[in-house]
Design a protein around this motif. Structure first.
Motif, short mmCIF file in Angstrom:
data_model
loop_
_atom_site.label_atom_id
_atom_site.label_comp_id
_atom_site.label_asym_id
_atom_site.label_seq_id
_atom_site.Cartn_x
_atom_site.Cartn_y
_atom_site.Cartn_z
N VAL A 188 0.85 -1.18 0.00
CA VAL A 188 0.00 0.00 0.00
C VAL A 188 0.89 1.24 0.00
N GLY A 189 0.64 2.15 -0.92
CA GLY A 189 1.36 3.40 -0.99
C GLY A 189 0.40 4.57 -1.05
N VAL A 190 0.73 5.65 -0.33
CA VAL A 190 -0.10 6.86 -0.30
C VAL A 190 0.82 8.06 -0.40
N ASP A 191 0.50 9.01 -1.29
CA ASP A 191 1.29 10.23 -1.36
C ASP A 191 0.38 11.42 -1.64
N SER A 192 0.99 12.59 -1.81
CA SER A 192 0.26 13.81 -2.13
C SER A 192 1.16 14.72 -2.95
N ASN A 193 0.67 15.92 -3.25
CA ASN A 193 1.47 16.87 -4.02
C ASN A 193 2.36 17.73 -3.13
N GLY A 194 2.59 17.28 -1.91
CA GLY A 194 3.41 18.02 -0.96
C GLY A 194 2.66 18.46 0.28
N ARG A 195 1.36 18.27 0.27
CA ARG A 195 0.55 18.63 1.44
C ARG A 195 0.59 17.51 2.48
N PRO A 196 0.18 17.83 3.71
CA PRO A 196 0.10 16.77 4.74
C PRO A 196 -0.93 15.71 4.37
N VAL A 197 -0.70 14.51 4.87
CA VAL A 197 -1.60 13.38 4.63
C VAL A 197 -1.99 12.77 5.96
N GLU A 198 -3.28 12.58 6.16
CA GLU A 198 -3.81 11.83 7.30
C GLU A 198 -4.71 10.74 6.74
N THR A 199 -4.43 9.50 7.09
CA THR A 199 -5.20 8.41 6.51
C THR A 199 -5.37 7.27 7.50
N LEU A 200 -6.42 6.50 7.30
CA LEU A 200 -6.67 5.28 8.06
C LEU A 200 -6.74 4.14 7.06
N ILE A 201 -5.85 3.16 7.21
CA ILE A 201 -5.80 1.99 6.33
C ILE A 201 -6.36 0.81 7.12
N GLU A 202 -7.38 0.16 6.55
CA GLU A 202 -8.05 -0.94 7.24
C GLU A 202 -7.99 -2.22 6.41
N LEU A 203 -7.74 -3.33 7.09
CA LEU A 203 -7.84 -4.66 6.49
C LEU A 203 -9.21 -5.23 6.83
N TRP A 204 -9.96 -5.59 5.79
CA TRP A 204 -11.28 -6.19 5.97
C TRP A 204 -11.23 -7.65 5.53
N ILE A 205 -11.71 -8.54 6.41
CA ILE A 205 -11.90 -9.95 6.07
C ILE A 205 -13.36 -10.27 6.36
N GLY A 206 -14.12 -10.51 5.30
CA GLY A 206 -15.55 -10.67 5.47
C GLY A 206 -16.23 -9.32 5.54
N PRO A 207 -17.55 -9.32 5.77
CA PRO A 207 -18.31 -8.06 5.71
C PRO A 207 -18.18 -7.17 6.93
N ASP A 208 -17.74 -7.72 8.06
CA ASP A 208 -17.79 -6.91 9.28
C ASP A 208 -16.62 -7.16 10.23
N TRP A 209 -15.47 -7.63 9.71
CA TRP A 209 -14.32 -7.87 10.58
C TRP A 209 -13.12 -7.10 10.04
N THR A 210 -12.55 -6.25 10.89
CA THR A 210 -11.35 -5.49 10.54
C THR A 210 -10.25 -5.84 11.54
N PRO A 211 -9.49 -6.91 11.29
CA PRO A 211 -8.49 -7.35 12.26
C PRO A 211 -7.28 -6.44 12.38
N MET A 212 -7.11 -5.50 11.44
CA MET A 212 -5.95 -4.61 11.50
C MET A 212 -6.33 -3.22 11.02
N LYS A 213 -5.90 -2.21 11.78
CA LYS A 213 -6.09 -0.81 11.40
C LYS A 213 -4.77 -0.07 11.59
N VAL A 214 -4.43 0.75 10.62
CA VAL A 214 -3.20 1.54 10.68
C VAL A 214 -3.54 3.00 10.42
N LYS A 215 -3.34 3.85 11.43
CA LYS A 215 -3.47 5.30 11.24
C LYS A 215 -2.10 5.84 10.82
#
Length: 247
Positions: A68-95
């Motif tokens: 997973v890669g995330v960038d911008s044009n030089g501005r700050p970035v705030e993001t939440l990356i979530e792993l979903w397994i099935g319709p309602d389980w997120t075993p990993m979250k990365v802010k």
């Protein structure tokens, strides 16, 4: 070779998997190019406006690692990356946060536990701070880079509530960090600092199983005075192990 199997082999190789050793700052075995993290090289790249999200599907149970890669044009970035397994389980979250998404983009590998899964990238910043993101199954060279980090040194045992820092000189252009546990939860923060408490980039992870979903990130570290600081946010009885080295 699956990454979970690599970690199991490491545990079996030592009666004390959490032995304390200082991480090395330079390892010749680790030789990834910065171009490997270019969004066009990763795969489908999309623009995500502030307060919106994008979704990637990963249906192949024979592949485990997603880049997973995330960038911008030089501005700050705030993001939440979530792993979903099935319709309602997120075993990993990365802010994740970066002060400059062009100089220091967000770069991480996430395991799918060899299941059909999905990755959501949420732009948690304001509406006028868009970001660009890409996600795809990692190339074998990238998977091997993370596996090599675990054999480059014996890592550092970090108890719950403890902090560990490593300094890097100006010749180091990229730093890689891997955090994992012995199947217990992983709740930790990794920061790239330049100057006293002046963090340029930050990741905060929570997962219910730090062996199946370790945190692996790569920092761009231009200039001098860079420090990587790891903070175990979990209680005392939830230690983790940190591997830190230059790329």
């Amino acid at each position: 070779m699956k990454y979970a199997a690599t970690l199991v082999a490491l545990f079996a190789a030592s009666a004390n998997a959490f032995s304390v050793n200082k991480p090395v700052a330079k390892t010749t075995a680790l030789n990834a190019l910065a171009a490997d993290w270019d969004l066009t090289d990763i795969g489908r790249s999309v623009r995500i406006e502030g307060s919106s999200r994008e979704h990637w599907e990963f249906p192949d149970p024979n592949q485990e690692i997603v880049q997973v890669g995330v960038d911008s044009n030089g501005r700050p970035v705030e993001t939440l990356i979530e792993l979903w397994i099935g319709p309602d389980w997120t075993p990993m979250k990365v802010k994740a946060y970066t002060e400059d998404g062009m100089i220091r983009p967000i770069q991480t590998l996430i395991g799918t536990r060899n299941k059909a899964a999905a990755i959501d990238v949420n732009n948690t910043g304001p509406g006028d701070f868009p970001l660009n993101a890409a996600a795809a199954y990692a190339k074998p060279s990238m998977v091997q880079q993370r596996a090599d980090l675990l054999t480059a040194n014996q890592g550092r045992y970090i108890e719950g509530g403890a902090v560990h820092s490593v300094n890097f000189d100006a010749s180091v252009e990229q730093v890689q960090v891997c955090l994992y546990t012995d199947t217990r939860q992983l709740n930790a923060q990794v920061e790239l600092l330049n100057g006293p408490n002046n963090f340029k980039q930050k990741f905060e992870v929570f997962t219910n199983n730090g062996l199946l979903n370790s945190l692996y990130v790569v920092f761009n570290s231009p200039g001098a005075g860079n420090v990587v600081r790891v903070t175990n946010l979990a209680p005392l009885e939830f230690p983790c192990k940190a591997f830190i080295a230059s790329v």
